[in-house]
Design a protein around this motif. Structure first.
Motif, PDB file in Angstrom:
ATOM      1  N   PHE A  57      84.792  58.782  72.566  1.00  0.00           N
ATOM      2  CA  PHE A  57      84.732  57.891  73.725  1.00  0.00           C
ATOM      3  C   PHE A  57      86.077  57.234  73.982  1.00  0.00           C
ATOM      4  N   ASN A  58      87.131  57.837  73.412  1.00  0.00           N
ATOM      5  CA  ASN A  58      88.498  57.353  73.590  1.00  0.00           C
ATOM      6  C   ASN A  58      88.674  55.916  73.117  1.00  0.00           C
ATOM      7  N   GLY A  59      87.988  55.565  72.050  1.00  0.00           N
ATOM      8  CA  GLY A  59      88.154  54.269  71.421  1.00  0.00           C
ATOM      9  C   GLY A  59      88.712  54.445  70.025  1.00  0.00           C
ATOM     10  N   PRO A  60      89.431  53.451  69.509  1.00  0.00           N
ATOM     11  CA  PRO A  60      90.019  53.588  68.175  1.00  0.00           C
ATOM     12  C   PRO A  60      88.962  53.669  67.090  1.00  0.00           C
ATOM     13  N   LEU A  61      89.188  54.514  66.112  1.00  0.00           N
ATOM     14  CA  LEU A  61      88.327  54.545  64.929  1.00  0.00           C
ATOM     15  C   LEU A  61      88.656  53.296  64.094  1.00  0.00           C
ATOM     16  N   PRO A  62      87.691  52.404  63.887  1.00  0.00           N
ATOM     17  CA  PRO A  62      87.995  51.133  63.211  1.00  0.00           C
ATOM     18  C   PRO A  62      88.450  51.365  61.770  1.00  0.00           C
ATOM     19  N   LEU A  63      89.625  50.833  61.456  1.00  0.00           N
ATOM     20  CA  LEU A  63      90.168  51.033  60.118  1.00  0.00           C
ATOM     21  C   LEU A  63      89.320  50.326  59.065  1.00  0.00           C
ATOM     22  N   ILE A  64      88.744  49.183  59.404  1.00  0.00           N
ATOM     23  CA  ILE A  64      87.901  48.470  58.449  1.00  0.00           C
ATOM     24  C   ILE A  64      86.667  49.298  58.078  1.00  0.00           C
ATOM     25  N   SER A  65      86.151  50.059  59.022  1.00  0.00           N
ATOM     26  CA  SER A  65      85.004  50.919  58.733  1.00  0.00           C
ATOM     27  C   SER A  65      85.418  52.103  57.860  1.00  0.00           C
ATOM     28  N   MET A  66      86.584  52.668  58.153  1.00  0.00           N
ATOM     29  CA  MET A  66      87.022  53.834  57.387  1.00  0.00           C
ATOM     30  C   MET A  66      87.371  53.483  55.947  1.00  0.00           C
ATOM     31  N   LEU A  67      87.958  52.287  55.744  1.00  0.00           N
ATOM     32  CA  LEU A  67      88.379  51.910  54.391  1.00  0.00           C
ATOM     33  C   LEU A  67      87.328  51.100  53.645  1.00  0.00           C
ATOM     34  N   GLY A  68      86.383  50.508  54.372  1.00  0.00           N
ATOM     35  CA  GLY A  68      85.280  49.842  53.703  1.00  0.00           C
ATOM     36  C   GLY A  68      85.231  48.346  53.831  1.00  0.00           C
ATOM     37  N   ASP A  69      86.383  47.651  53.817  1.00  0.00           N
ATOM     38  CA  ASP A  69      86.388  46.196  53.982  1.00  0.00           C
ATOM     39  C   ASP A  69      87.795  45.733  54.345  1.00  0.00           C
ATOM     40  N   MET A  70      87.891  44.469  54.765  1.00  0.00           N
ATOM     41  CA  MET A  70      89.160  43.938  55.237  1.00  0.00           C
ATOM     42  C   MET A  70      90.185  43.821  54.110  1.00  0.00           C
ATOM     43  N   VAL A  87     103.218  53.815  45.349  1.00  0.00           N
ATOM     44  CA  VAL A  87     102.547  54.311  46.553  1.00  0.00           C
ATOM     45  C   VAL A  87     101.064  53.964  46.492  1.00  0.00           C
ATOM     46  N   TYR A  88     100.550  53.477  47.631  1.00  0.00           N
ATOM     47  CA  TYR A  88      99.127  53.144  47.719  1.00  0.00           C
ATOM     48  C   TYR A  88      98.416  54.226  48.517  1.00  0.00           C
ATOM     49  N   TYR A  89      97.338  54.750  47.960  1.00  0.00           N
ATOM     50  CA  TYR A  89      96.553  55.767  48.643  1.00  0.00           C
ATOM     51  C   TYR A  89      95.214  55.164  49.071  1.00  0.00           C
ATOM     52  N   ALA A  90      94.945  55.220  50.368  1.00  0.00           N
ATOM     53  CA  ALA A  90      93.679  54.703  50.892  1.00  0.00           C
ATOM     54  C   ALA A  90      92.620  55.792  50.812  1.00  0.00           C
ATOM     55  N   GLU A  91      91.404  55.399  50.447  1.00  0.00           N
ATOM     56  CA  GLU A  91      90.301  56.339  50.345  1.00  0.00           C
ATOM     57  C   GLU A  91      89.293  56.088  51.458  1.00  0.00           C
ATOM     58  N   TYR A  92      88.691  57.160  51.943  1.00  0.00           N
ATOM     59  CA  TYR A  92      87.686  57.031  52.994  1.00  0.00           C
ATOM     60  C   TYR A  92      86.373  56.518  52.414  1.00  0.00           C
ATOM     61  N   VAL A  93      85.835  55.453  53.036  1.00  0.00           N
ATOM     62  CA  VAL A  93      84.518  54.922  52.698  1.00  0.00           C
ATOM     63  C   VAL A  93      83.552  55.211  53.837  1.00  0.00           C
ATOM     64  N   GLY A  94      83.913  54.728  55.031  1.00  0.00           N
ATOM     65  CA  GLY A  94      83.131  55.008  56.228  1.00  0.00           C
ATOM     66  C   GLY A  94      81.862  54.198  56.345  1.00  0.00           C
ATOM     67  N   ASP A  95      81.267  54.257  57.514  1.00  0.00           N
ATOM     68  CA  ASP A  95      79.943  53.689  57.761  1.00  0.00           C
ATOM     69  C   ASP A  95      79.195  54.666  58.663  1.00  0.00           C
ATOM     70  N   ILE A  96      78.007  54.296  59.099  1.00  0.00           N
ATOM     71  CA  ILE A  96      77.193  55.234  59.871  1.00  0.00           C
ATOM     72  C   ILE A  96      77.893  55.660  61.160  1.00  0.00           C
ATOM     73  N   VAL A  97      78.673  54.755  61.760  1.00  0.00           N
ATOM     74  CA  VAL A  97      79.333  55.070  63.034  1.00  0.00           C
ATOM     75  C   VAL A  97      80.495  56.040  62.828  1.00  0.00           C
ATOM     76  N   THR A  98      81.393  55.711  61.898  1.00  0.00           N
ATOM     77  CA  THR A  98      82.522  56.620  61.682  1.00  0.00           C
ATOM     78  C   THR A  98      82.053  57.951  61.094  1.00  0.00           C
ATOM     79  N   ASP A  99      81.020  57.920  60.255  1.00  0.00           N
ATOM     80  CA  ASP A  99      80.474  59.171  59.714  1.00  0.00           C
ATOM     81  C   ASP A  99      79.973  60.079  60.833  1.00  0.00           C
TER      82      ASP A  99
END
Length: 203
Positions: A57-70, A87-99
């Motif tokens: 829908f041309n909206g940003p994928l929320p980073l807080i949802s992808m990483l899990g928390d603020m 180096v810091y590596y971010a891991e995907y957590v996701g929620d129902i929307v980003t999934d």
């Protein structure tokens, strides 16, 4: 958010007066604009070379949802801005929307004819492979083409605050008996996760 918005003949969602068109002629008499409440929600996203990873829908994928928390968002953002030796590596957590968005892209990217828009998951679909766990080092703090993206709502629109009346790109406008009162904006100040280069706060 506006009580009344007089605008040039076009959309006014991406900024202040973004073309040269002019509307002509308006009379506003005995207008009472009152009791408007606003609480905006800033969406923090992620960008590659300045292009934001987005959903169908041309909206940003929320980073807080992808990483899990603020807390994880702040840790990754700080690591990007400060360039620490470790180096810091971010891991995907996701929620129902980003999934759901990622699954839609994974299984439907062969035919975009019936999609509302075409998502963007980075060059060579790097964000997709990262979310699937196939490239866990993709979202790393030493990736110089990755940046955190601030100051937008769920549709990439920059916030423009709460205004009782706005007149832009208009001429021959007559106002009589205009009363504006009790406008309340509860929106928090925008995040500073993107650094000092940000132009304005979301509120």
């Amino acid at each position: 958010t506006y009580g009344i918005y007089l605008n040039y003949p076009s959309a006014g969602i991406f900024g202040w007066h973004v073309n040269d068109a002019i509307s002509d002629g308006a009379i506003l008499n005995n207008i009472h604009i009152h009791d408007i409440y606003r609480n905006g929600d800033e969406i923090i996203g992620l960008a590659q070379r300045g292009r934001v990873y987005c959903n169908a829908f041309n909206g940003p994928l929320p980073l807080i949802s992808m990483l899990g928390d603020m807390e994880k968002v702040k840790k990754f953002s700080d690591a990007l801005l400060m360039n620490p030796e470790q180096v810091y590596y971010a891991e995907y957590v996701g929620d129902i929307v980003t999934d759901v968005h990622i699954a839609m892209y994974e299984f439907g990217r062969d035919d975009f004819n019936n999609w509302a828009g075409i998502p963007y998951y980075g060059e060579k679909e790097g964000l997709l492979s990262w979310a699937k766990g196939e490239n866990k080092q993709y979202l790393s703090s030493d990736n110089e083409i990755i940046s955190v993206y601030c100051n937008n709502d769920a549709m990439f629109h920059p916030s423009k605050g709460l205004l009782g009346m706005k007149i832009s790109g208009s001429k021959n406008v007559e106002l009589n008996g205009i009363n504006i009162e009790n406008l309340v904006d509860f929106t928090d100040l925008g995040h500073d996760l993107c650094g000092e280069k940000d132009l304005y706060h979301f509120s």
